[in-house]
Write an enzyme that holds these catalytic residues in place. Structure first.
Site, PDB file in Angstrom:
ATOM      1  N   ILE A  31       0.815  -1.214   0.000  1.00  0.00           N
ATOM      2  CA  ILE A  31       0.000   0.000   0.000  1.00  0.00           C
ATOM      3  C   ILE A  31       0.859   1.279   0.000  1.00  0.00           C
ATOM      4  O   ILE A  31       0.375   2.361  -0.355  1.00  0.00           O
ATOM      5  CB  ILE A  31      -0.971  -0.014   1.203  1.00  0.00           C
ATOM      6  CG1 ILE A  31      -2.193   0.851   0.943  1.00  0.00           C
ATOM      7  CG2 ILE A  31      -0.266   0.373   2.495  1.00  0.00           C
ATOM      8  CD1 ILE A  31      -3.330   0.614   1.926  1.00  0.00           C
ATOM      9  N   ASN A  86      12.055  -8.746   6.371  1.00  0.00           N
ATOM     10  CA  ASN A  86      12.481  -8.181   7.653  1.00  0.00           C
ATOM     11  C   ASN A  86      11.904  -8.974   8.823  1.00  0.00           C
ATOM     12  O   ASN A  86      10.743  -9.372   8.787  1.00  0.00           O
ATOM     13  CB  ASN A  86      12.002  -6.724   7.761  1.00  0.00           C
ATOM     14  CG  ASN A  86      12.586  -5.831   6.687  1.00  0.00           C
ATOM     15  OD1 ASN A  86      13.720  -6.029   6.258  1.00  0.00           O
ATOM     16  ND2 ASN A  86      11.819  -4.850   6.233  1.00  0.00           N
ATOM     17  N   HIS A  92      13.628  -3.504  11.064  1.00  0.00           N
ATOM     18  CA  HIS A  92      12.692  -2.746  10.221  1.00  0.00           C
ATOM     19  C   HIS A  92      11.384  -3.476   9.912  1.00  0.00           C
ATOM     20  O   HIS A  92      10.693  -3.107   8.964  1.00  0.00           O
ATOM     21  CB  HIS A  92      13.359  -2.286   8.907  1.00  0.00           C
ATOM     22  CG  HIS A  92      14.667  -1.585   9.122  1.00  0.00           C
ATOM     23  ND1 HIS A  92      14.747  -0.332   9.660  1.00  0.00           N
ATOM     24  CD2 HIS A  92      15.945  -1.988   8.913  1.00  0.00           C
ATOM     25  CE1 HIS A  92      16.018   0.012   9.764  1.00  0.00           C
ATOM     26  NE2 HIS A  92      16.764  -0.976   9.320  1.00  0.00           N
ATOM     27  N   HIS A  99       6.408 -11.716   5.780  1.00  0.00           N
ATOM     28  CA  HIS A  99       6.147 -11.258   4.411  1.00  0.00           C
ATOM     29  C   HIS A  99       7.455 -11.057   3.673  1.00  0.00           C
ATOM     30  O   HIS A  99       8.454 -10.643   4.249  1.00  0.00           O
ATOM     31  CB  HIS A  99       5.320  -9.973   4.395  1.00  0.00           C
ATOM     32  CG  HIS A  99       5.853  -8.890   5.276  1.00  0.00           C
ATOM     33  ND1 HIS A  99       5.667  -8.884   6.632  1.00  0.00           N
ATOM     34  CD2 HIS A  99       6.582  -7.791   4.995  1.00  0.00           C
ATOM     35  CE1 HIS A  99       6.256  -7.819   7.151  1.00  0.00           C
ATOM     36  NE2 HIS A  99       6.829  -7.152   6.185  1.00  0.00           N
ATOM     37  N   HIS A 101       9.010  -8.940   0.533  1.00  0.00           N
ATOM     38  CA  HIS A 101       8.811  -7.836  -0.399  1.00  0.00           C
ATOM     39  C   HIS A 101       9.466  -8.215  -1.728  1.00  0.00           C
ATOM     40  O   HIS A 101      10.630  -8.619  -1.746  1.00  0.00           O
ATOM     41  CB  HIS A 101       9.530  -6.563   0.081  1.00  0.00           C
ATOM     42  CG  HIS A 101       9.085  -6.015   1.393  1.00  0.00           C
ATOM     43  ND1 HIS A 101       8.312  -4.884   1.498  1.00  0.00           N
ATOM     44  CD2 HIS A 101       9.337  -6.408   2.665  1.00  0.00           C
ATOM     45  CE1 HIS A 101       8.112  -4.596   2.779  1.00  0.00           C
ATOM     46  NE2 HIS A 101       8.721  -5.507   3.507  1.00  0.00           N
TER      47      HIS A 101
HETATM   48  P1  AMP Z   1       7.935  -4.357   6.914  1.00  0.00           P
HETATM   49  O1  AMP Z   1       8.552  -3.048   7.258  1.00  0.00           O
HETATM   50  O2  AMP Z   1       8.902  -5.314   6.280  1.00  0.00           O
HETATM   51  O3  AMP Z   1       7.203  -4.976   8.094  1.00  0.00           O
HETATM   52  O4  AMP Z   1       6.868  -4.038   5.787  1.00  0.00           O
HETATM   53  C1  AMP Z   1       5.500  -3.947   5.994  1.00  0.00           C
HETATM   54  C2  AMP Z   1       4.891  -3.482   4.710  1.00  0.00           C
HETATM   55  O5  AMP Z   1       3.490  -3.663   4.764  1.00  0.00           O
HETATM   56  C3  AMP Z   1       5.131  -1.985   4.398  1.00  0.00           C
HETATM   57  O6  AMP Z   1       5.835  -1.869   3.166  1.00  0.00           O
HETATM   58  C4  AMP Z   1       3.721  -1.414   4.322  1.00  0.00           C
HETATM   59  O7  AMP Z   1       3.583  -0.423   3.335  1.00  0.00           O
HETATM   60  C5  AMP Z   1       2.886  -2.640   4.016  1.00  0.00           C
HETATM   61  N1  AMP Z   1       1.497  -2.548   4.408  1.00  0.00           N
HETATM   62  C6  AMP Z   1       1.013  -2.198   5.622  1.00  0.00           C
HETATM   63  N2  AMP Z   1      -0.339  -2.223   5.611  1.00  0.00           N
HETATM   64  C7  AMP Z   1      -0.707  -2.633   4.368  1.00  0.00           C
HETATM   65  C8  AMP Z   1      -1.961  -2.848   3.719  1.00  0.00           C
HETATM   66  N3  AMP Z   1      -3.106  -2.666   4.350  1.00  0.00           N
HETATM   67  N4  AMP Z   1      -1.951  -3.246   2.432  1.00  0.00           N
HETATM   68  C9  AMP Z   1      -0.788  -3.445   1.776  1.00  0.00           C
HETATM   69  N5  AMP Z   1       0.422  -3.260   2.325  1.00  0.00           N
HETATM   70  C10 AMP Z   1       0.465  -2.841   3.613  1.00  0.00           C
END
Ligand code: AMP
Length: 141
Positions: A31, A86, A92, A99, A101
């Site tokens: 997002i 992460n 981070h 997840h 990326h």
């Molecule tokens: P991290 O910092 O590796 O935990 O990344 C978490 C990621 O989740 C970030 O890049 C956010 O932009 C993404 N994120 C958080 N909420 C949502 C959402 N509702 N839909 C899609 N991505 C999200």
């Protein structure tokens, strides 16, 4: 594990731009993308960090990551990309559901930056002992 926003996405309570779904894996657009096509790939299993993920979920994610990556690259017309994963707030992580990326790297400015990469030369004696210790832990896991 505590409930996260990704659990709500998995249950369809919060919308997402779905890219891929099977029994074990969901992929959707981030997002707040740091590059066009920035995609997240998550297990259905609610593990907070990668070290807590089951072998079955890890295998399911591993087997689709290359295919999802190819779709991201084709859709964005990009050939270079990073896969980032992460674990823990100091590392981070902000959403405590595993997840990966997939981040296209179209040019030097967009995508993942590697500003801090504090590399130094390995101490081989120490490295040999450390690798042996890891092999021992792996043998008993
Ligand atoms: P991290 O910092 O590796 O935990 O990344 C978490 C990621 O989740 C970030 O890049 C956010 O932009 C993404 N994120 C958080 N909420 C949502 C959402 N509702 N839909 C899609 N991505 C999200």
């Amino acid at each position: 594990m505590e409930e996260t926003i990704f659990s709500k996405i998995l249950r369809g309570e919060i919308p997402c731009h779905e890219v891929y779904r099977d029994e074990h894996v969901l992929a959707f657009l981030d997002i707040q993308p740091i590059a066009h096509g920035h995609t997240l790939v998550i297990p259905v299993e609610p593990a907070a960090t990668l070290d807590r993920l089951s072998d079955a979920s890890a295998a399911a994610i591993g087997s689709v990551l290359p295919r999802i990556s190819r779709a991201v690259l084709k859709a964005t017309g990009t050939k270079d990309f990073n896969v980032l994963q992460n674990n823990g707030a100091p590392a981070h992580q902000t959403v405590f559901h595993v997840h990966f990326h997939i981040i296209p790297k179209p040019n030097a400015e967009e995508g993942l930056g590697m500003g801090g990469w504090p590399a130094k030369d390995i101490d081989h004696a120490e490295g040999a002992a450390l690798a042996a210790q890891m092999r021992a832990y792996l043998a008993e896991d």
